[in-house]
Write a protein that holds these residues in place. Structure first.
Motif, mmCIF file in Angstrom:
data_model
loop_
_atom_site.group_PDB
_atom_site.id
_atom_site.type_symbol
_atom_site.label_atom_id
_atom_site.label_comp_id
_atom_site.label_asym_id
_atom_site.label_seq_id
_atom_site.Cartn_x
_atom_site.Cartn_y
_atom_site.Cartn_z
ATOM 1 N N ASN A 125 -61.526 30.907 -1.383
ATOM 2 C CA ASN A 125 -61.239 29.425 -1.860
ATOM 3 C C ASN A 125 -60.488 29.691 -3.268
ATOM 4 N N PRO A 126 -59.446 28.916 -3.498
ATOM 5 C CA PRO A 126 -58.525 29.033 -4.671
ATOM 6 C C PRO A 126 -59.498 28.911 -5.879
ATOM 7 N N ASP A 127 -60.315 27.930 -6.032
ATOM 8 C CA ASP A 127 -61.093 27.704 -7.078
ATOM 9 C C ASP A 127 -61.970 29.105 -7.288
ATOM 10 N N LEU A 128 -62.481 29.707 -6.449
ATOM 11 C CA LEU A 128 -63.541 30.702 -6.574
ATOM 12 C C LEU A 128 -62.498 32.107 -7.043
ATOM 13 N N TYR A 129 -61.479 31.948 -6.360
ATOM 14 C CA TYR A 129 -60.579 33.087 -6.697
ATOM 15 C C TYR A 129 -60.178 33.182 -8.233
ATOM 16 N N ARG A 130 -59.890 31.991 -8.919
ATOM 17 C CA ARG A 130 -59.485 31.709 -10.029
ATOM 18 C C ARG A 130 -60.816 32.154 -10.981
ATOM 19 N N ASP A 131 -61.801 31.480 -10.662
ATOM 20 C CA ASP A 131 -63.092 31.644 -11.491
ATOM 21 C C ASP A 131 -63.562 33.333 -11.389
ATOM 22 N N CYS A 132 -63.449 33.922 -10.394
ATOM 23 C CA CYS A 132 -63.524 35.200 -10.254
ATOM 24 C C CYS A 132 -62.898 35.820 -11.078
ATOM 25 N N LEU A 133 -61.469 35.866 -11.244
ATOM 26 C CA LEU A 133 -60.493 36.291 -12.169
ATOM 27 C C LEU A 133 -60.969 36.206 -13.659
ATOM 28 N N GLU A 134 -61.215 34.872 -13.782
ATOM 29 C CA GLU A 134 -61.530 34.675 -15.155
ATOM 30 C C GLU A 134 -62.733 35.188 -15.645
ATOM 31 N N GLN A 135 -63.765 35.586 -14.861
ATOM 32 C CA GLN A 135 -64.895 35.849 -15.183
ATOM 33 C C GLN A 135 -64.718 37.464 -15.374
ATOM 34 N N GLY A 136 -63.539 38.196 -14.965
ATOM 35 C CA GLY A 136 -63.472 39.628 -15.355
ATOM 36 C C GLY A 136 -63.519 40.328 -14.119
ATOM 37 N N PHE A 137 -63.452 39.871 -12.936
ATOM 38 C CA PHE A 137 -63.279 40.711 -11.852
ATOM 39 C C PHE A 137 -61.614 40.903 -11.446
ATOM 40 N N LEU A 138 -61.076 42.089 -12.034
ATOM 41 C CA LEU A 138 -59.795 42.589 -12.004
ATOM 42 C C LEU A 138 -59.674 43.965 -11.474
ATOM 43 N N PRO A 139 -58.696 44.111 -10.806
ATOM 44 C CA PRO A 139 -58.601 45.356 -10.036
ATOM 45 C C PRO A 139 -58.513 46.395 -11.175
ATOM 46 N N GLY A 140 -59.250 47.486 -11.223
ATOM 47 C CA GLY A 140 -59.370 48.426 -12.077
ATOM 48 C C GLY A 140 -60.562 48.330 -13.050
ATOM 49 N N THR A 141 -61.253 47.234 -12.890
ATOM 50 C CA THR A 141 -62.367 46.962 -13.695
ATOM 51 C C THR A 141 -63.890 47.683 -13.255
ATOM 52 N N ALA A 142 -64.400 48.371 -14.210
ATOM 53 C CA ALA A 142 -65.791 48.817 -13.837
ATOM 54 C C ALA A 142 -66.903 47.901 -13.659
ATOM 55 N N VAL A 143 -67.588 48.137 -12.310
ATOM 56 C CA VAL A 143 -68.797 47.304 -11.857
ATOM 57 C C VAL A 143 -69.796 48.168 -11.754
ATOM 58 N N GLN A 144 -71.072 47.682 -12.349
ATOM 59 C CA GLN A 144 -72.119 48.353 -11.954
ATOM 60 C C GLN A 144 -73.192 47.363 -11.591
ATOM 61 N N ILE A 145 -73.790 47.749 -10.210
ATOM 62 C CA ILE A 145 -74.581 46.878 -9.420
ATOM 63 C C ILE A 145 -76.169 47.158 -10.228
ATOM 64 N N LEU A 146 -76.544 46.039 -10.854
ATOM 65 C CA LEU A 146 -77.864 45.856 -11.597
ATOM 66 C C LEU A 146 -78.906 45.487 -10.446
#
Lengths: 691, 85
Positions: free
Chosen positions: B30-51
């Motif tokens: 969904n375009p809104d979810l995609y935008r929110d996701c980018l704004e929250q910092g989900f960008l290619p190259g970003t480190a993610v750790q599953i808590l």
């Protein structure tokens, strides 16, 4: 704001930052109680403004809604972006930055600097930084970004005082450095566009062009229609498709630049961040989280009812004393009755709930500031998802158990507009405290047995059933609205879980005061008007006896006439004209029904526990001699009351929160139809079954 | 954990895994979810750790770039491609 004498623009300060960055705490500290809350013109987004003393005199400060970027889609984000982009050249931006979220927060700072704003930056959470052994070199940040950075703890008065002079020195605000650039191909496209507009295109214009290109597939016309001449608009549309001006590309490019700067400016000792916190292990757990939540809410509601009782009784006493004083000072007649019953009585019926509303706001603020609210939303999201809503709708619905008014105001935290409107529409179906007196009166009158199912207290059992009825109906209607009115909008739950923080008591109290002031200012006016109208209908026409005394009886009033007129409509539900009048007057406030019935049955003391009133009701008969208050009639009235929109305060707040007359009208209509049809169904089926 | 070429979807990983985002399936969101996701910092190259990964809730808790902690619905985590960091 222009100073007319000196013809000089009196610039204002805009507080800008991400959600949960400590912006509102800083705003409260800088302005104290010199705040006012309203709405931005034409929209429902809250506008918080205040005044601060500076070396240049009083200056206005605007606390803009928290945003992550200047591209947001929600109403509050659009408004915040618009205020930043269309600010006066002289306005200053104070950018608040959460030190624990540097990378993400700096993305927005770069956008603001790109827009040409004059900025100073306040880094918050200094206390948490030192606890986590992280150090930030503000001088290195200043060198990289070209603007001043101050590191503070917003809860510390000493920290605020230490930066106040620098923060309010207009010459300390700078335009900053350019941190990143588009790729060469995109830059050359931009140059072509700049050239077509004006060879001296300034920074603001360049920023607007970039934003326009990114948005060109969406709402270019809406946001930037006034900025460009027609040929430029066409050119932007034509060549934007050739470049890669996507939001993702822009964010990645900025992220790379930010990481480079932070590698030099931030020193962090090696701490293991790989585990979820101990509190979250419990509070986010599917089972323990739910149990913890119900225990916490149980305690809050206990406090809400026990702590609010004394001030509520106090307000009640003050209102009654003022009524007596006015009534004794004025000659008996319409004026005295208007002031005592219409104005003081009407407004007083709302004022009496202020302690409960304030306490509810107080606890909600604590839950929000401490970071717990986000955890509650997380835990409840699964349940709410089955009804088409997200976890963010749960707290407002729960708050409705005290009063729908603060619950509807609490729905502001829901970003998704369709979820917010749905939550507002279904909140009043939850059993609120104003329904208790009516329920207690009716249950005590019609159900004579002491126990239900042999073990439960009947009164408590019936109240619990009515609570469940309200809850299940509200959730069902939530699902219906989401499947019909808001079909295209799907709920999703992507939410930051902020770090746990110790709430600032002063800031919480300031926020509660501000919200209560807004409630009284906006809803109070409408309540006053409706109270006066209802008073008029229940007072007039008056009779003058042979000695010239004025005699006003509710049984002869317009309200009574109206009650008798509507009797044919409510008869199929088992109601007579007396119940009709009570339903009409209870529109002012639900509990008014008890006092109306007391007047109609000629009982002096209006009290839901009053045995005389119950006896009078029990012995009342219809024209054919049959009993009026049978269990079936009583049950139908309970059902009607559970569903009907009998609260003008709620409708006034819905109007305010949605900035529309449509939604309160829609809410009133659907709830009234639901109440009527449900009661009709129960009464007719009950009659067929021989009850 | 050593670098790996293994690519997978974020929601499949369990608690403690350190990953980095390789791609977000924009078209499936969904375009809104995609935008929110980018704004929250989900960008290619970003480190993610599953808590934490709460399968019964269809959600996971992830730490992004060693900074923000975010609750991610599976509806989004199913569209985020990751690899071992």
């Amino acid at each position: 704001m222009y100073n007319m004498i000196e013809n000089e623009y009196k610039f204002k300060y805009l507080l800008v930052g991400n959600p949960n960055c400590g912006k509102s705490t800083l705003f409260n500290r800088l302005t104290g109680l010199r705040q006012k809350t309203g709405n931005f013109q034409g929209v429902t987004v809250e506008k918080k403004t205040g005044f601060a003393s500076t070396s240049e005199g009083e200056r206005e400060i605007w606390d803009l809604p928290g945003i992550f970027s200047l591209d947001g889609n929600s109403e509050d984000k659009k408004i915040a972006s618009k205020q930043i982009l269309s600010r006066h050249q002289e306005d200053r931006v104070i950018y608040i930055l959460d030190s624990l979220q540097l990378e993400r927060s700096l993305q927005l700072l770069i956008s603001i600097l790109d827009s040409g704003a004059k900025v100073q930056v306040v880094l918050t959470m200094k206390d948490l930084l030192s606890r986590r052994n992280i150090s930030i070199d503000t001088a290195a940040l200043k060198k990289a970004f070209g603007v001043n950075f101050y590191l503070i703890n917003t809860k510390s008065f000493a920290d605020i005082d230490s930066i106040r002079n620098n923060l309010f020195n207009k010459d300390n605000f700078l335009q900053g450095n350019q941190i990143w650039k588009w790729e060469t191909k995109e830059e050359s496209i931009l140059k072509k566009i700049y050239k077509s507009i004006d060879k001296d295109a300034n920074k603001e214009m360049k920023f607007a062009i970039i934003e326009a290109i990114k948005e060109s597939q969406n709402d270019l016309e809406d946001r930037f229609s006034n900025l460009f001449p027609e040929p430029t608009k066409s050119l932007i549309n034509e060549i934007s498709s050739k470049g890669k001006f996507s939001i993702q590309n822009q964010l990645i490019a900025k992220s790379v630049a930010i990481k480079k700067i932070l590698s030099a400016a931030v020193k962090e000792s090696s701490i293991n961040h790989s585990t979820i916190s101990k509190a979250d292990k419990i509070l986010l757990h599917p089972v323990y989280g739910m149990i913890s939540f119900f225990v916490i809410m149980g305690l809050i509601f206990q406090f809400l009812f026990s702590w609010a009782e004394i001030p509520m009784d106090g307000i009640d006493w003050i209102i009654a004393s003022i009524q007596t004083l006015v009534s004794n000072s004025l000659p008996e007649g319409p004026l005295s009755a208007l002031i005592t019953d219409g104005i003081i009585g009407g407004v007083g019926s709302v004022l009496v709930f202020i302690p409960q509303i304030s306490l509810l706001f107080f606890f909600i603020e604590i839950m929000e500031e401490s970071g717990y609210m986000a955890r509650v939303s997380f835990v409840m999201d699964r349940v709410m998802g089955k009804f088409g809503l997200s976890g963010k709708s749960f707290i407002p619905l729960l708050s409705s158990a005290a009063c729908a008014v603060p619950a509807i105001m609490g729905a502001r935290t829901i970003e998704n507009k369709s979820d917010r409107i749905t939550t507002i529409l279904i909140s009043p179906l939850i059993m609120c405290s104003a329904r208790y007196p009516v329920y207690i009166l009716i249950i005590g009158t019609i159900f004579v047995s002491d126990t239900a199912l042999g073990i439960f207290n009947l009164q408590g059992f019936m109240l619990f059933l009515l609570f469940l009825l309200g809850l299940l109906t509200s959730l069902t209607f939530g699902l219906i609205f989401k499947k019909t009115l808001f079909r295209s909008s799907t709920s999703y739950f992507l939410m930051e879980l902020p770090s746990y923080k110790l709430p600032s008591l002063i800031s919480i109290i300031q926020n509660v005061i501000s919200k209560i002031k807004t409630f009284l200012k906006n809803a109070g006016q409408i309540i006053l008007y409706i109270s006066v109208i209802l008073w008029f209908l229940s007072y007039y026409p008056i009779q003058i006896d042979s000695e010239g005394n004025i005699d006003s009886k509710i049984t002869q009033s317009y309200a009574a006439t109206f009650g008798k007129k509507i009797e044919p409509i409510i008869q199929p539900l088992g109601f007579d004209w007396k119940i009709g009048i009570s339903l009409l007057t209870s529109f002012a406030a639900r509990e008014v029904m008890v006092s109306t019935l007391a007047i109609l049955y000629g009982v002096d003391e209006a009290d839901e526990e009053n045995p005389t009133l119950r006896e009078a009701m029990k012995s009342d008969t219809r024209e054919d001699g049959s009993k009026l208050w049978t269990p079936l009639t009583g049950f139908c009235l309970l059902v009607f009351f559970a569903y009907a929109s009998q609260c003008m305060s709620t409708l006034a707040v819905v109007k305010r929160e949605t900035n529309s007359y449509f939604w309160p009208f829609f809410q009133f209509t659907y709830m009234t139809v639901l109440a009527y049809v449900s009661s009709l169904f129960v009464y007719q089926i009950g009659g067929i079954l021989g009850y | 954990m050593t670098k790996s070429l293994e690519m997978n979807l974020l929601y499949k990983f369990s608690k403690g895994k350190k990953l980095s985002i390789t791609r977000i399936d924009e078209n499936a969101l969904n375009p809104d979810l995609y935008r929110d996701c980018l704004e929250q910092g989900f960008l290619p190259g970003t480190a993610v750790q599953i808590l934490a990964n709460f399968k019964s809730q269809n959600k996971l808790i992830a730490k992004l770039s060693e900074q923000s902690t975010v609750a991610v619905p599976y509806s989004l985590a199913e569209k985020i491609y990751v690899q071992y960091d």
